[in-house]
Design a protein around this motif. Structure first.
Motif, short mmCIF file in Angstrom:
data_model
loop_
_atom_site.label_atom_id
_atom_site.label_comp_id
_atom_site.label_asym_id
_atom_site.label_seq_id
_atom_site.Cartn_x
_atom_site.Cartn_y
_atom_site.Cartn_z
N ASP A 40 52.71 7.67 38.70
CA ASP A 40 54.20 7.58 38.73
C ASP A 40 54.43 7.56 37.00
N ALA A 41 53.85 8.41 36.63
CA ALA A 41 53.94 7.97 34.83
C ALA A 41 54.79 9.89 34.69
N GLN A 42 55.08 9.89 32.73
CA GLN A 42 54.65 11.36 32.65
C GLN A 42 53.78 10.98 31.75
N ILE A 43 53.66 12.79 31.59
CA ILE A 43 52.06 13.06 31.64
C ILE A 43 52.37 14.14 30.29
N PRO A 44 51.30 13.97 29.44
CA PRO A 44 51.78 14.87 27.68
C PRO A 44 50.46 16.29 28.28
N ILE A 45 51.74 16.94 27.94
CA ILE A 45 51.80 18.76 28.05
C ILE A 45 51.13 19.65 26.58
N GLY A 46 50.96 18.59 25.61
CA GLY A 46 51.22 19.38 24.27
C GLY A 46 52.72 19.44 23.47
N HIS A 47 52.26 19.73 22.77
CA HIS A 47 54.04 19.99 21.36
C HIS A 47 54.76 18.85 22.20
N GLY A 48 54.46 17.82 21.78
CA GLY A 48 54.63 16.90 22.11
C GLY A 48 56.17 16.64 23.16
N GLN A 49 55.97 17.89 24.44
CA GLN A 49 55.98 17.56 25.75
C GLN A 49 55.33 16.61 26.61
N ASN A 50 56.16 16.85 27.37
CA ASN A 50 55.54 15.79 28.48
C ASN A 50 56.32 15.49 29.76
N MET A 51 55.07 15.65 30.97
CA MET A 51 55.46 16.17 32.80
C MET A 51 56.04 15.05 33.41
N LEU A 52 56.91 15.52 33.79
CA LEU A 52 58.45 14.78 33.85
C LEU A 52 57.15 13.90 35.60
N ALA A 53 57.57 12.84 35.81
CA ALA A 53 56.68 11.97 37.38
C ALA A 53 57.11 12.73 38.39
N PRO A 54 56.51 12.16 39.58
CA PRO A 54 56.54 12.79 40.62
C PRO A 54 58.08 12.56 41.25
N LYS A 55 58.45 11.17 40.92
CA LYS A 55 59.92 11.04 41.88
C LYS A 55 61.26 11.74 41.39
N ILE A 56 60.57 11.61 39.69
CA ILE A 56 61.62 13.29 39.31
C ILE A 56 61.71 14.13 39.94
N HIS A 57 60.54 14.82 40.02
CA HIS A 57 60.41 15.85 39.99
C HIS A 57 61.08 16.21 41.40
N GLY A 58 60.90 14.99 42.73
CA GLY A 58 61.59 15.24 43.78
C GLY A 58 62.78 14.99 43.51
N ARG A 59 63.19 14.30 43.12
CA ARG A 59 64.63 13.77 43.36
C ARG A 59 65.25 15.10 42.79
N ILE A 60 65.46 15.26 41.66
CA ILE A 60 66.13 17.77 41.01
C ILE A 60 65.79 18.36 42.35
N LEU A 61 64.55 17.91 43.03
CA LEU A 61 64.50 19.26 44.01
C LEU A 61 65.70 18.92 45.56
N GLN A 62 66.44 17.47 45.00
CA GLN A 62 67.59 17.28 46.06
C GLN A 62 68.10 17.78 46.37
#
Length: 207
Positions: A40-62
């Motif tokens: 339950d956390a953001q994950i670094p993917i490079g270039h100062g960017q982060n992958m969103l936490a799973p719950k945020i992805h879920g809320r976006i889609l819903q």
């Protein structure tokens, strides 16, 4: 992940839950962070960017209530995880990313997901070129102030997800276009996510 994080954040749409369970999240996480893929956390993917936490992805889609025939625009491809989920829920996805290295990463990751129709573009979403018109727009980075260009790219009846504000106070919002010159904005939850590169800044008052 689905039961412990996403359902507890009131994400209950069965289509959304099925897609989140179907897409292998670990594929979209850089190798050095694979052990955190379901955290339950953001994950670094490079270039100062982060992958969103799973719950945020879920809320976006819903919140976007995506239909099978919807045309979708994503602003901020990142590693391509949300891109894959959007593509499985809707029709063709156009995803814009300003960093070519992230686009290349996402393209490779998306090859592992069958049944996705995705067009990846490397460009600045705030540039002069037209965005087009879409039923769904998902903005994965924050905006200091709402950007009318994204709202204007919505078709009538379309839905936009965006996060507006500056740390430590940002609001996740859903914007629905009800007519040619009519939008409804709804604040849904508070969060803090990385800002979009080149996002317009709020005007500063000079005394």
């Amino acid at each position: 992940m689905v039961d412990q994080q996403i359902r507890t954040w009131e994400v209950l749409d069965p289509r959304v839950l099925d897609v989140l369970a179907e897409v292998p999240r670990e594929i979209f996480v850089p190798r050095d962070y694979r052990e955190l893929a379901f955290a339950d956390a953001q994950i670094p993917i490079g270039h100062g960017q982060n992958m969103l936490a799973p719950k945020i992805h879920g809320r976006i889609l819903q919140m976007l209530n995506i239909r099978r025939e919807d045309r979708i625009l994503e602003i901020g491809t990142g590693s391509g995880y949300l891109t894959a989920c959007l593509a499985l829920l809707g029709s063709q996805v156009t995803s814009i990313e300003i960093h070519p290295e992230l686009t290349a990463m996402a393209a490779q990751n998306l090859r592992s997901i069958a049944g996705t129709q995705v067009q990846l573009q490397v460009r600045d979403a705030f540039g002069p070129d037209s965005l087009g018109e879409y039923d769904i727009i998902a903005v994965t980075g924050s905006l200091p102030v709402a950007y009318r260009g994204f709202e204007n790219a919505l078709a009538v009846g379309g839905r936009l997800f965006e996060v507006v504000g500056c740390a430590p106070l940002m609001e996740a919002q859903r914007v629905m276009r009800m007519g040619t010159d009519q939008w409804i904005r709804e604040s849904v939850f508070e969060t803090v996510i990385d800002p979009l590169v080149n996002a317009p800044q709020a005007p500063r008052f000079v005394f």
